[in-house]
Enzyme design. Structure first.
Site, mmCIF file in Angstrom:
data_model
loop_
_atom_site.group_PDB
_atom_site.id
_atom_site.type_symbol
_atom_site.label_atom_id
_atom_site.label_comp_id
_atom_site.label_asym_id
_atom_site.label_seq_id
_atom_site.Cartn_x
_atom_site.Cartn_y
_atom_site.Cartn_z
ATOM 1 C CB SER A 24 -0.959 0.013 1.197
ATOM 2 O OG SER A 24 -0.266 -0.171 2.405
ATOM 3 C CG HIS A 54 -0.819 -5.188 2.221
ATOM 4 N ND1 HIS A 54 -0.194 -4.995 3.428
ATOM 5 C CD2 HIS A 54 -0.790 -3.973 1.595
ATOM 6 C CE1 HIS A 54 0.200 -3.723 3.526
ATOM 7 N NE2 HIS A 54 -0.151 -3.090 2.430
ATOM 8 C CG HIS A 88 6.127 -8.728 8.153
ATOM 9 N ND1 HIS A 88 7.100 -7.928 7.600
ATOM 10 C CD2 HIS A 88 5.000 -7.978 8.224
ATOM 11 C CE1 HIS A 88 6.576 -6.737 7.363
ATOM 12 N NE2 HIS A 88 5.307 -6.735 7.728
ATOM 13 N NE ARG A 144 2.609 -3.586 12.406
ATOM 14 C CZ ARG A 144 2.377 -3.766 11.112
ATOM 15 N NH1 ARG A 144 1.806 -2.813 10.396
ATOM 16 N NH2 ARG A 144 2.708 -4.906 10.515
ATOM 17 C CG ASP A 159 -3.154 -7.867 9.165
ATOM 18 O OD1 ASP A 159 -3.701 -6.785 9.414
ATOM 19 O OD2 ASP A 159 -2.351 -8.023 8.236
HETATM 20 N N1 CMX Z 1 1.434 -19.559 6.471
HETATM 21 C C1 CMX Z 1 1.866 -20.480 5.583
HETATM 22 N N2 CMX Z 1 2.916 -20.313 4.785
HETATM 23 C C2 CMX Z 1 3.614 -19.162 4.922
HETATM 24 C C3 CMX Z 1 3.261 -18.167 5.850
HETATM 25 C C4 CMX Z 1 2.108 -18.397 6.645
HETATM 26 N N3 CMX Z 1 1.659 -17.489 7.502
HETATM 27 N N4 CMX Z 1 4.129 -17.151 5.743
HETATM 28 C C5 CMX Z 1 5.004 -17.478 4.779
HETATM 29 N N5 CMX Z 1 4.682 -18.697 4.274
HETATM 30 C C6 CMX Z 1 5.307 -19.394 3.147
HETATM 31 C C7 CMX Z 1 5.173 -18.534 1.907
HETATM 32 O O1 CMX Z 1 3.867 -18.680 1.323
HETATM 33 C C8 CMX Z 1 6.287 -19.044 1.034
HETATM 34 O O2 CMX Z 1 5.863 -20.255 0.456
HETATM 35 P P1 CMX Z 1 6.330 -20.664 -1.046
HETATM 36 O O3 CMX Z 1 7.815 -20.780 -0.959
HETATM 37 O O4 CMX Z 1 5.617 -21.927 -1.276
HETATM 38 O O5 CMX Z 1 5.895 -19.543 -1.926
HETATM 39 C C9 CMX Z 1 7.374 -19.357 2.073
HETATM 40 O O6 CMX Z 1 6.694 -19.507 3.328
HETATM 41 C C10 CMX Z 1 8.417 -18.253 2.199
HETATM 42 O O7 CMX Z 1 7.768 -17.034 2.439
HETATM 43 P P2 CMX Z 1 8.460 -15.841 3.296
HETATM 44 O O8 CMX Z 1 9.694 -15.446 2.562
HETATM 45 O O9 CMX Z 1 8.576 -16.258 4.712
HETATM 46 O O10 CMX Z 1 7.337 -14.719 3.252
HETATM 47 P P3 CMX Z 1 7.066 -13.612 2.136
HETATM 48 O O11 CMX Z 1 7.950 -12.472 2.389
HETATM 49 O O12 CMX Z 1 7.099 -14.222 0.775
HETATM 50 O O13 CMX Z 1 5.546 -13.251 2.453
HETATM 51 C C11 CMX Z 1 3.679 -12.748 3.811
HETATM 52 C C12 CMX Z 1 5.171 -12.510 3.575
HETATM 53 C C13 CMX Z 1 3.192 -11.765 4.885
HETATM 54 C C14 CMX Z 1 2.912 -12.479 2.518
HETATM 55 C C15 CMX Z 1 3.469 -14.231 4.275
HETATM 56 O O14 CMX Z 1 4.120 -14.429 5.501
HETATM 57 C C16 CMX Z 1 2.008 -14.602 4.402
HETATM 58 O O15 CMX Z 1 1.397 -14.996 3.399
HETATM 59 N N6 CMX Z 1 1.403 -14.480 5.635
HETATM 60 C C17 CMX Z 1 -0.017 -14.727 5.818
HETATM 61 C C18 CMX Z 1 -0.827 -13.528 5.325
HETATM 62 C C19 CMX Z 1 -0.673 -12.333 6.254
HETATM 63 O O16 CMX Z 1 -0.801 -12.439 7.460
HETATM 64 N N7 CMX Z 1 -0.452 -11.146 5.659
HETATM 65 C C20 CMX Z 1 -0.420 -9.893 6.411
HETATM 66 C C21 CMX Z 1 0.974 -9.270 6.521
HETATM 67 C C22 CMX Z 1 0.913 -7.958 7.252
HETATM 68 C C23 CMX Z 1 0.178 -6.929 6.439
HETATM 69 O O17 CMX Z 1 0.687 -6.535 5.371
HETATM 70 O O18 CMX Z 1 -0.923 -6.521 6.812
#
Ligand code: CMX
Length: 435
Positions: free
Chosen positions: A242, A272, A318, A327, A373
């Site tokens: 964002s 996000h 994250h 937070r 979140d």
């Molecule tokens: N549950 C399951 N798998 C997860 C995970 C979770 N909470 N967090 C990361 N992973 C997985 C990723 O999907 C990725 O899998 P692939 O290799 O198969 O693609 C792997 O672990 C590596 O990811 P990462 O490098 O640890 O995380 P990213 O930087 O790529 O992504 C985020 C970060 C937030 C998108 C991810 O942790 C996620 O999807 N979390 C759940 C959604 C969430 O809570 N989002 C809110 C974030 C805060 C906000 O912006 O509001």
């Protein structure tokens, strides 16, 4: 007493000098290599942007202009009888790097109340949206439509000099923030059938008015929650979807309404801001599947079933953070103070004790700890705001503070059009394999 705009007018020439000096001294220094993996990997860790309002440390979490959340809670002015910071003060801090006085914060509350009305056609636009249209889509539509009255767009079309951009952008940013409660309130009441939006009260602060348009102002703890909520959701440095989107679109000299409308479309994604809605849905689904008082073992199995189903556990992980999000902790502290016995709060605590272990064992997520979140929906639900698909709208209201502060500075410092270089896979192969 100085207004925010007067203080900014003093700070801008100093900051221009500072940026000039930094560029002269360090402009040709390298941050290190860029890896091909970073091009394919969502640019993680790639230093690419200037963002002054906040910087995120992987272990410690966010600092707003160098101040932690706890320091902001201590230092920023409060409402009478309140103990959480007023977001008006946080905005002042984000823009100037300084802690405002109580009078300056009160003046901002009044200023925003005076700017709060939204054009009739935007009201009609919202009234015509089907209640099945997601609140975030409605929010983005309305914010984009505010560009109809943009001071900056008008000034630009009349040939304003580049040096003067920040003035009308400042006015638009103030209007943007000021109008969000009326937009949010109208969406909430339209979608959930809650009657007419009450008028903004110029004697009250921004969060009280936001609570009031939603119909919750009588619950003073909820108003306090909103003050904390807006403060902690306002800004999370510049690379998140964002924030970066707002900066990027703003760099085309699209006005702040167009730029922030784009931010909202990014915030509406489930990885996000939408994650706060997803967390509650996930918790509810879990309860319906395994019951309300499930054992740790059963919860653990449920977490595994989520992962095995190819889904993420919302609220965990994250892109930058590697520890529990402060937070999350700030919201937990609030819950311990105001709703320690709430069953859903207890469930969030139970999940906190289980999910990180499972994510570590699964071995993929770089950060197994909860983000912001994971907690917000529980607090809102406790006070009766249980319409989950509205939650990201509140995140959006808050995020306007951080994006607006940076848009003002970007135009004040003459930030150029963003235009990073992209490559095709074929080009990369040719570059490194020679074929
Ligand atoms: N549950 C399951 N798998 C997860 C995970 C979770 N909470 N967090 C990361 N992973 C997985 C990723 O999907 C990725 O899998 P692939 O290799 O198969 O693609 C792997 O672990 C590596 O990811 P990462 O490098 O640890 O995380 P990213 O930087 O790529 O992504 C985020 C970060 C937030 C998108 C991810 O942790 C996620 O999807 N979390 C759940 C959604 C969430 O809570 N989002 C809110 C974030 C805060 C906000 O912006 O509001």
């Amino acid at each position: 007493q100085q207004t925010l705009k007067e203080r900014l007018a003093e700070l801008i020439p100093q900051e221009l000098e500072q940026v000039k000096a930094v560029r002269a001294e360090h402009g040709k220094k390298s941050f290190g290599p860029v890896l091909v993996d970073q091009l394919y990997g969502g640019m993680r860790g790639l230093p690419a942007l200037i963002w002054d309002g906040s910087v995120l440390d992987a272990d410690e979490g966010i600092r707003f202009r160098g101040k932690t959340i706890t320091e902001c809670q201590e230092l920023l002015p409060k409402a009478p009888g309140g103990s959480e910071p007023l977001p008006e003060g946080l905005f002042w801090l984000l823009v100037t790097g300084e802690i405002p006085t109580q009078e300056q914060v009160d003046a901002l509350s009044k200023d925003w109340a005076a700017r709060a009305a939204i054009p009739e056609f935007v009201e009609e636009l919202l009234d015509r949206c089907p209640p099945t249209l997601h609140p975030m889509s409605q929010f983005s539509l309305a914010v984009t439509a505010l560009n109809h009255d943009s001071t900056f767009a008008k000034a630009y079309s009349q040939g304003i000099s580049k040096k003067e951009y920040w003035g009308p952008v400042f006015e638009d940013c103030m209007d943007l923030i000021a109008k969000l409660p009326n937009i949010a309130g109208r969406i909430y009441r339209n979608v959930y059938g809650q009657g007419k939006v009450p008028a903004i009260d110029a004697t009250k602060d921004y969060s009280w008015n936001l609570a009031n348009v939603l119909g919750f102002a009588e619950k003073s703890d909820f108003v306090e929650l909103l003050r904390l909520y807006i403060t902690i959701h306002s800004d999370h440095e510049g690379g998140n979807v964002s924030a970066h989107t707002g900066k990027l679109v703003g760099s085309a000299l699209s006005d702040p309404f167009l730029a922030f409308g784009a931010s909202l479309n990014g915030l509406a994604g489930p990885l996000h801001g939408l994650a706060n809605q997803e967390v509650l849905l996930w918790l509810r689904k879990m309860q319906s599947k395994i019951g309300v008082d499930a054992s740790d073992e059963t919860v653990k199995e449920y977490v595994w079933s989520t992962l095995k189903g190819g889904q993420v556990v919302p609220g965990y992980g994250h892109a930058v953070l590697r520890k529990t999000d402060p937070r999350y902790s700030a919201q937990r502290e609030f819950a311990l103070k105001h709703l320690p016995e709430d069953p859903l709060f207890k469930l969030v605590g139970q999940v906190y004790n289980i999910v990180p272990g499972v994510l570590l064992e699964a071995g993929k997520a770089k950060n197994p700890w909860p983000n912001v979140d994971a907690h917000s929906g529980v607090l809102l639900t406790y006070y009766g705001l249980d319409q989950m698909n509205f939650y990201t709208v509140l995140f959006g209201v808050s995020r306007a503070f951080g994006v607006a502060a940076q848009l003002i500075w970007d135009r004040a410092l003459g930030a150029p059009l963003e235009r990073p270089k992209s490559y095709s896979t074929a080009h990369i192969k040719k570059m490194f394999d020679g074929k």
